[in-house]
Write a protein that holds these residues in place. Structure first.
Motif, mmCIF file in Angstrom:
data_model
loop_
_atom_site.group_PDB
_atom_site.id
_atom_site.type_symbol
_atom_site.label_atom_id
_atom_site.label_comp_id
_atom_site.label_asym_id
_atom_site.label_seq_id
_atom_site.Cartn_x
_atom_site.Cartn_y
_atom_site.Cartn_z
ATOM 1 N N ILE A 94 36.146 43.099 29.535
ATOM 2 C CA ILE A 94 36.753 41.844 29.070
ATOM 3 C C ILE A 94 36.936 40.886 30.243
ATOM 4 O O ILE A 94 36.603 39.702 30.158
ATOM 5 C CB ILE A 94 38.103 42.123 28.366
ATOM 6 N N LEU A 95 37.457 41.381 31.352
ATOM 7 C CA LEU A 95 37.686 40.532 32.519
ATOM 8 C C LEU A 95 36.374 40.039 33.131
ATOM 9 O O LEU A 95 36.275 38.871 33.536
ATOM 10 C CB LEU A 95 38.525 41.282 33.558
ATOM 11 N N GLU A 96 35.368 40.899 33.179
ATOM 12 C CA GLU A 96 34.065 40.480 33.683
ATOM 13 C C GLU A 96 33.451 39.416 32.781
ATOM 14 O O GLU A 96 32.885 38.426 33.259
ATOM 15 C CB GLU A 96 33.120 41.684 33.793
ATOM 16 N N TYR A 97 33.563 39.601 31.468
ATOM 17 C CA TYR A 97 33.050 38.622 30.520
ATOM 18 C C TYR A 97 33.744 37.270 30.743
ATOM 19 O O TYR A 97 33.096 36.226 30.773
ATOM 20 C CB TYR A 97 33.257 39.098 29.082
ATOM 21 N N ALA A 98 35.053 37.313 30.896
ATOM 22 C CA ALA A 98 35.818 36.075 31.112
ATOM 23 C C ALA A 98 35.331 35.334 32.352
ATOM 24 O O ALA A 98 35.156 34.102 32.325
ATOM 25 C CB ALA A 98 37.307 36.392 31.221
ATOM 26 N N ASP A 99 35.086 36.060 33.425
ATOM 27 C CA ASP A 99 34.588 35.433 34.652
ATOM 28 C C ASP A 99 33.189 34.867 34.471
ATOM 29 O O ASP A 99 32.906 33.747 34.905
ATOM 30 C CB ASP A 99 34.575 36.449 35.806
ATOM 31 N N GLU A 100 32.315 35.621 33.823
ATOM 32 C CA GLU A 100 30.921 35.220 33.670
ATOM 33 C C GLU A 100 30.724 34.048 32.709
ATOM 34 O O GLU A 100 29.719 33.345 32.783
ATOM 35 C CB GLU A 100 30.086 36.410 33.189
#
Length: 148
Positions: A94-100
């Motif tokens: 979820i956090l990686e998706y948010a950053d990307e």
């Protein structure tokens, strides 16, 4: 203020409560709603052989249903949507998706836990997201919980 709002889903009933808060925020800001389902790689890794493949397919099908439900509700309100299903550890993914994807706000549901559940669990996805996010996180407690 918010151009991209992420509403992660696990397909549970808690997501309906999350949408009652997240979609009006998206409407007010004319934001794109991102819906993400994470196939927990720890679950599929614990299974073996054909069982692992069958489990992964079943989880992906559940994920498709879950993100499609959010997409349908968002589109009924005239909101642009993006849906995605990824494999990984839920909070980290979820956090990686948010950053990307330049997410400005994460709206995530949580189920209230009793003190005993908190002691025996490894922590919830929503807690990990809140603890590690670099952007605002709006946490929605399931209305069915008893406030413990």
């Amino acid at each position: 203020m918010y151009d991209n709002i992420l509403i992660p889903t696990d397909g549970s009933e808690t997501v309906a409560e999350t949408l009652t808060h997240g979609l009006p925020i998206a409407e007010t800001n004319e934001a794109t709603v991102h819906s993400l389902y994470v196939v927990d790689s720890r679950m599929t890794a614990a299974a073996s052989g054909d069982t692992s493949t069958d489990l992964e397919r079943a989880l992906e099908a559940d994920g498709r249903d879950a993100v499609d439900a959010i997409e349908q509700e968002a589109e009924q309100r005239g909101l642009d949507t993006v849906t995605d299903i990824q494999k990984g550890t839920p909070a980290k993914t979820i956090l990686e998706y948010a950053d990307e994807h330049d997410i400005d706000l994460i709206v995530i549901g949580t189920r209230g836990k009793s003190p005993r559940e908190k002691v025996t669990s490894l922590g919830s996805v929503s807690e990990r997201v809140v603890d590690n996010a670099s952007i605002p996180v709006f946490v929605v407690r399931d209305a069915g919980t008893d406030g413990k």
